[in-house]
Each structure stands twice: as C-alpha cells, then as structure tokens.
Design an enzyme around this catalytic site. Structure first.
Site, PDB file in Angstrom:
ATOM      1  N   ASP A 143     -67.051  36.010  10.310  1.00  0.00           N
ATOM      2  CA  ASP A 143     -68.278  36.763  10.548  1.00  0.00           C
ATOM      3  C   ASP A 143     -67.996  38.008  11.384  1.00  0.00           C
ATOM      4  OD1 ASP A 143     -71.220  37.226  10.856  1.00  0.00           O
ATOM      5  OD2 ASP A 143     -71.304  35.176  10.106  1.00  0.00           O
ATOM      6  N   HIS A 211     -74.910  39.104  14.038  1.00  0.00           N
ATOM      7  CA  HIS A 211     -74.891  38.188  12.896  1.00  0.00           C
ATOM      8  C   HIS A 211     -73.994  36.981  13.152  1.00  0.00           C
ATOM      9  CE1 HIS A 211     -73.945  36.860   8.745  1.00  0.00           C
ATOM     10  NE2 HIS A 211     -75.101  37.395   8.408  1.00  0.00           N
ATOM     11  N   SER A 524     -77.392  33.974   4.696  1.00  0.00           N
ATOM     12  CA  SER A 524     -76.467  33.897   5.831  1.00  0.00           C
ATOM     13  C   SER A 524     -76.943  32.880   6.853  1.00  0.00           C
ATOM     14  CB  SER A 524     -76.357  35.262   6.522  1.00  0.00           C
ATOM     15  OG  SER A 524     -75.528  36.125   5.804  1.00  0.00           O
TER      16      SER A 524
END
Length: 743
Positions: A143, A211, A524
């Site tokens: 990520d 994220h 996600s």
C-alpha cells in the site's frame, strides 16, 4: 392511526438535561408514539413541543422537558428517544399519544461498525474468542505506507511475532524505528526507489496519503477507545483481527503504484514470512502472465500465503473486475447497516434519505429553505457558475459531473447558499456515500433526485429542509452491492466466476494519517476486511491451504439482506453473481464449513494450459518449465473451484459435465446430500446424490451435468443463475453459486 417503532443506542446524556427527581437517574428511553390523522409519519413532528406539553403530567419544568429529546424518527416508524426517569415514564404513559417506552440498550460501535456487523462479537459464538483475535498471524499489506505512532498500531497485550518472521521494521529514521516498531507493527519497508546496494529506499515508508494506514488498521488494527469521525460513530475501534501482527510494504507514491514495486513488495513479503497478503490495488484486466499481482500471488499461494485483493472500483460496468486469477480472492464492495443520515424533506411532506459526514448541529431541521435548481451549466455547481445568481439563504440542487462533490459545496457556500442537495449519476442509482461537504448537504439517490427536480419544476415556491440524524444503524436492505464495485464476467478467465465474495466497503471508518480516523469507500476497504477474516481462519486452521480458506469463505457466504430479501445492487434489484460472487462473507460460519474445495499449486497447470497460454507464458507465472503437450489441459469449469460456471449451447441439446472434489474438514462420520436449483428449462444432475465421509480430510468426488430442456423464451437472458448445496443433517450447508452462459 400510525404507530411506528424505533431503535437507538445512546451512550451519552443530553447536554442540559437534569434529573427530574434527585433520587432517580435519567436514562435513555425509546418512546413509541401514536400520531393521529391528519398528521402522517412523514410530517414534521415537533417532539420537543410534544414532550413540553406533557411537562405538567411529568411534574417538571417545560424547558427541562423540551431539552430531554435526543433524536426523532419519521420514516416507517414514528417516535423519539429522550432522557427520562422511570417515574416520568410511568407518568408519560397516561398521555393520549403514548404507546409505550423501552430502555435503549447501550453499546459501543467498533471500527466501521464492521466487527459487530460481521458477527465477530456474537453473544454466544465469538469468532474472536475462538481465534484469539488472530494472535500470531502476520498480515502483510502492499500500500501507501503506514503512520507511525497511530494508536491503531499499539502493541498492548500482543506477544512477539513467531520465530519464522524474517522481516524488518525500518522507518528510515532510528528514532522513529525505535519508538514505533513493536509487536503489532512488526514490519515496515518501502520498496519505492529501492537501492539494492544499500538495501534501502530513498522514499520513506511513512504514509503521506492515508490509504495504507486505513487498510492496515481495517485488517489488523488494535483496539482504540473513543474512535469517531467528526464526532460521529463514536465507540471502540478495532480491526477484523485485532491481535494479528501487521507488516506494511510501501509500493505506492503520489504517482501511483508501479508494477515492479508491487512485485518487489510481494517478493519481500513472501521472504519475510507473512501469512496473509492484503492488496488493495487494482489495474486494468491483463493476462496473468503480464500481471504482477497474478504472478506474485501465485508464488505466495504456492508458499501457503493467502492473498486477498480488491476487485476494483470500475463498476457498475460489466467485465471490469481486476485481480481475477483463481488463486487470488477477489473482493467486491457492499454496504453495511450503518448510514450517516441526511434526509431531504420537501415542502410537500415527502422525504428522501441521503448521506453526509457534515452534520451541523446548528442547522435547524424544522426550518424550510427555498429550494432551487438552475438550468444549463449552473446545474453542475462548478466554479463561477453561480456568479450573479441569487442563491443566498437557499438550498441548491446540484447535478453530478465536472468536479468531485466537495468543490460543488464550496461553490454553493461562496455564493451564499444555505445548503446543497447533490444527486447521484444515473449509473450510481441508489448507492450513496458520506462526504465531508463544505455546506449542509445530502447525497441522494438518482431516482430521488428526479423526483425532487419534478417537485421544484411543479411548485411555485419549492422549499426543503435537511434533517441530520448522525450515524444511524440497522438500516434496512443491508448489505447491498455498491455501484462502484467492479463487475464480472472476467475478461481474462470468463469461465471462473469473479468476483469471489463481497464485504464491507462503503463508509468504512478506520485509521488515517492526518487525523485519527476517516471514513472512505472502495473495494480497497472491503479487501482488508477479508484479509482479516482469512487471518482468523489461519489461526484456527494453520494447516489449511489458501484454496481451502477461500472455499470456506465462499461456501458459507450469505445472499439475503437484513430484510430476508436477495442482496440488491445500486438499482435496488437483486444483485447478479457478477456483482455479488458467492455472497457476503459470514465469519460466524467460515471456521466450520464442513467441506472444502481444495487445490494444490500444480492443479492450476492444466487450467493455464486450457486458457491457451503458451509454455513460456505459463513459465512466467509459475517460474518453472511447463510443457502443455504433456499435460492434459482442462476447461476453466473443470478447475476444482467453489463456484461453477458453465456454457450451454442453445442450438443443440448437448450435456456439459464437470467433476469436483470436496474434502471433509468437519465432523466424521458425516453424510451430505446434493440439492440443485436452476431455472426450469435447464436440467442439472449430480452423481452421486449423496457423499458419506468416514474420517476428517477424506476426499470424495462428484459429477454435475447440465443440459437444456425445452425451448428458450424470447426474453430469456444470456446468463442465468442457480446454486448447488451440499446439506448435512448437522445443519452444515456448503453452497456453490452456478452461472450459466447460454451461447
């Protein structure tokens, strides 16, 4: 008379509310109200005044009574919640509009509400208790990095990682590394701009995007008290596997995630000894031999590592699913039963449910504002489009397009608008999401937007109010597939049903880099939920193969929502298999699936040959020489997969058969009986009709054969659906979805 009922969990006292009697404690009650005609359930009922008028009965001051109301409800149920004493409730029962009052239960929502929504803290069968919350299992994530020092990565109560762990935690700064690497966050590395000679990256693994922090805390975040986002959804935060170890491999920057960095990250994770790989990244569908995640995932699977991947955010368009190799778990996104409610109330009394993270306390739900919709370019509420237009003190209806949602609210605010109603795109239908808008706003479904426009165009002085109700749980028709979730059939391997499964991916609250927690949506977000579930299975069954774990997840999934209707999609119609896969994950069942469809790495060789890949193509995937001329290739449908996809020719009555093998991982002895459901113009026969197992890990094979019977109607769709269930008297059900292409 209209009687409606409400449920609310309250964990706080309303500010300003005092006890009516010194010897009695104020408690949260849900009051069921009987509203007489002509007042309807959709009219604005002033419960403050209602309770104020009952002050004499309650023997309290009028202002005190009015301050007691916490929330009001006006949808299919009518009533309110308030802080009352038992004596006051008894007195209130004498007024004519009172039906009854019950104590509101008090609970703590967990991160994204999903651990409770997923049943991880079930009262009588706690998956967390059985699996020690994933203790000792290592979840690796590819990520944008991770945020050091975030409380979601605190290691209180977590033992050191297992001795097999070979990775390292390195923030590129000795002080940060010493302070924030611990038994929770055991691995931190950046693979971006990696200098092999120095074994170090010039790019910090610290998350500058948010994220990676979000996905890591969703999969394996520790418990964090007082979690919330802008004061909403307050409670105790936790990942799906809160005692698992976390390892972050930074492979993304502001410029995206390069395939070589992704493959390097997977390579490092396999070397380090992770048990689960969580990959919330997606690209264009690509043949497996050219696809880093498919290639790296094959090798991870070969080493016993479970790989969970996002299906992509390119829905609702068909054949957009990514990460579709059969050795990967491909995860779609769906809603949960929580909404950040922002209801639009029109002047004619109609109400339309929407969502917003901006829930201003000073925005009166009783005040009706002028409601306007501007034709032409101004309808998009783009920068400059409202210049010279009088929208001061008005609620502006904005069409989607041009820019994202937040700038539209800023344009409305700069023009003096009081609020905004933001409609969906047509293709997004009823799928809404919560955003932190610049003005009081509500994101509403597309069909409701059309109705609101119709009201504006047919009314001389249209008005509206926006009613903010905070984080509302037990939302009906949950879960539902969201519009952005990518759909099958797969372009690369259409004979394998993809996506495999769905999980929570809308309005997910988890850790962030610039603030403690944030709500965002995407596959996600659903992917790390399934990664966490896989970690729990890995803890309970450490010797199960990745294929067995996937089978357990898929064959125990559920396909009906909380109203016992088929799980729907953005159209409010039943979601098809290309959106839903096998169904929604059900952690309460995954630890004991009864039977599993297992595969070894070598079982994929004849499948790859059957795809028509050359020997060199396959070698790129499996990293060994393969000679398809010496391997008996198989059709995609012959792969021992937990779902079944078949192509039936419509111009002939040809039988198409597949063989499957199941392994008993449940009780023994045990007998399972086949139950097949397909449309009436299709014949589906299973041989044998029952399977008896005398021991654990025993394998049995069966054949399922399909054939058209009768004539197809003119309106017969090109793809039809069914299911195969193996049912045991011990209440185990092993379900496989069936997708039938009519060619």
């Amino acid at each position: 008379m209209t009687i409606l009922f409400f449920f609310l969990c309250v964990s706080f006292l309303l500010a300003g509310g005092g006890a009516a009697y010194s010897d009695e404690e104020l408690k949260a009650y849900i009051v069921y109200v009987d509203i007489p005609p002509p007042v309807s359930a959709y009219d604005s009922v002033d419960y403050n005044s209602l309770l104020k008028n009952a002050a004499g009965t309650l023997e309290i001051e009028e202002d005190d009574a009015a301050s007691r109301v916490i929330h009001s409800y006006r949808n299919v149920m009518t009533g309110f919640s308030a802080m009352l004493t038992e004596r006051e409730v008894a007195a209130l029962s004498k007024v004519d509009w009172f039906v009854r009052a019950v104590r509101s239960s008090v609970y703590r929502p967990l991160t994204t509400h999903t651990p409770r929504f997923l049943g991880l803290r079930h009262r009588t069968h706690s998956v967390w208790n059985i699996t020690d919350m994933g203790e000792g299992v290592i979840i690796g994530l590819l990520d944008t990095g991770v945020t050091p020092g975030h409380p979601s990565f605190d290691d209180h109560g977590i033992p050191p990682p297992p001795t097999k762990w070979k990775g390292r935690c390195d923030f590129g700064n000795a002080s940060l590394t010493k302070q924030f690497c611990n038994n929770k966050l055991i691995g931190v590395r950046s693979l971006v701009n990696y200098d092999r000679s120095r074994h170090r990256s010039s790019v910090s693994p610290i998350d500058n995007d948010g994220h990676g922090t979000h996905t890591a805390s969703t999969a394996g975040g520790a418990f964090v008290n007082h979690a919330n986002v802008y004061g909403l959804a307050k409670g105790l935060a936790a990942g799906v596997a809160p005692h698992a170890h976390v390892a972050m491999y930074k492979v993304c920057t502001d410029d995206g995630c390069q395939g070589y960095d992704v493959l390097a990250g997977m390579d490092a994770a396999v070397e380090d000894g992770v048990d689960v790989l969580s990959i919330s990244l997606a690209g264009e569908p690509t043949p497996f031999y050219d696809e880093p995640v498919a290639i790296g995932g094959f090798h991870a699977m070969s080493r016993g590592i479970f790989v969970s991947c996002a299906a992509g955010n390119s829905g609702p368009y068909p054949s957009t699913v990514s990460n579709d190799a059969p050795w990967l778990l491909t995860v779609a996104a769906s809603t949960m039963d929580r909404s950040f409610s922002a209801t639009v109330k029109l002047g004619d009394g109609r109400q339309f449910r929407g969502e917003s993270l901006y829930q201003p306390r000073g925005f009166s739900p009783k005040k009706k504002y002028p409601l306007v919709f501007l034709d032409g370019g101004a309808s998009l509420c783009l920068d400059g489009s409202l210049d010279g237009v009088n929208v001061k003190g008005k609620i502006v209806f904005c069409d989607p397009g041009g820019v994202s949602t937040v700038p539209k609210g800023q344009v409305v605010k700069q023009a003096g608008g009081a609020g905004m109603v933001l409609s969906n795109y047509e293709e997004d239908g009823y799928s809404t999401s919560a955003t932190l808008h610049a003005v009081p706003a509500s994101n509403i479904p597309y069909p409701d937007g059309l109705k609101i426009k119709g009201y504006i165009n047919s009314t001389a002085r249209p008005t509206a109010a926006i009613v903010f109700s905070g984080a509302v749980t037990h939302v009906p028709r949950s879960p539902a597939i969201t519009s952005f979730s990518s759909r099958g059939p797969s372009r690369i391997t259409p004979g394998i049903l993809k996506p495999d499964i769905t999980g929570p991916g809308v309005n997910v609250l988890a850790a962030w880099n610039t603030e403690k927690f944030k709500v965002i949506s995407g596959t996600s977000m659903s992917c790390p939920h399934l990664s966490g579930v896989a970690a729990l299975i890995k803890k309970a069954h450490p010797h199960w193969s990745p294929a067995a774990i996937k089978s357990a997840i898929m064959t125990t999934a559920y396909v009906k929502d909380n109203t016992n209707k088929p799980i729907s999609d953005e159209t409010n119609l039943p979601a098809d298999l290309f959106a839903l896969g096998a169904g929604h994950v059900k952690p309460l069942k995954v630890l004991d699936p009864g039977l599993v469809y297992d595969n070894s790495p070598e079982d994929y060789y004849p499948y790859l040959c059957g795809l028509g890949y050359s020997d060199s193509d396959i070698r790129a995937i499996v990293n060994r020489k393969i000679n398809c001329s010496s391997i008996k290739s198989i059709r995609e449908g012959d792969l021992n997969y937990p779902s079944i996809t078949v192509q039936l020719p419509t111009n002939q009555k040809r039988t198409v058969s597949f063989t499957r093998t199941v392994t008993n991982v449940g009780q023994s002895p045990a007998t399972y009986y086949a139950k097949v459901k397909v449309p009436k113009f299709v014949s589906a026969v299973v041989v044998p009709r029952s399977l008896t197992f005398e021991r654990v890990n025993e394998k049995k094979s069966f054949k399922i054969s399909f054939k058209l019977r009768g004539r197809l109607g003119a309106r017969t769709p090109p793809v039809i659906e069914g299911q195969l269930r193996w049912v045991s008297p011990a209440s185990r059900v092993v379900r496989s979805p069936i997708s039938i292409f009519l060619k």
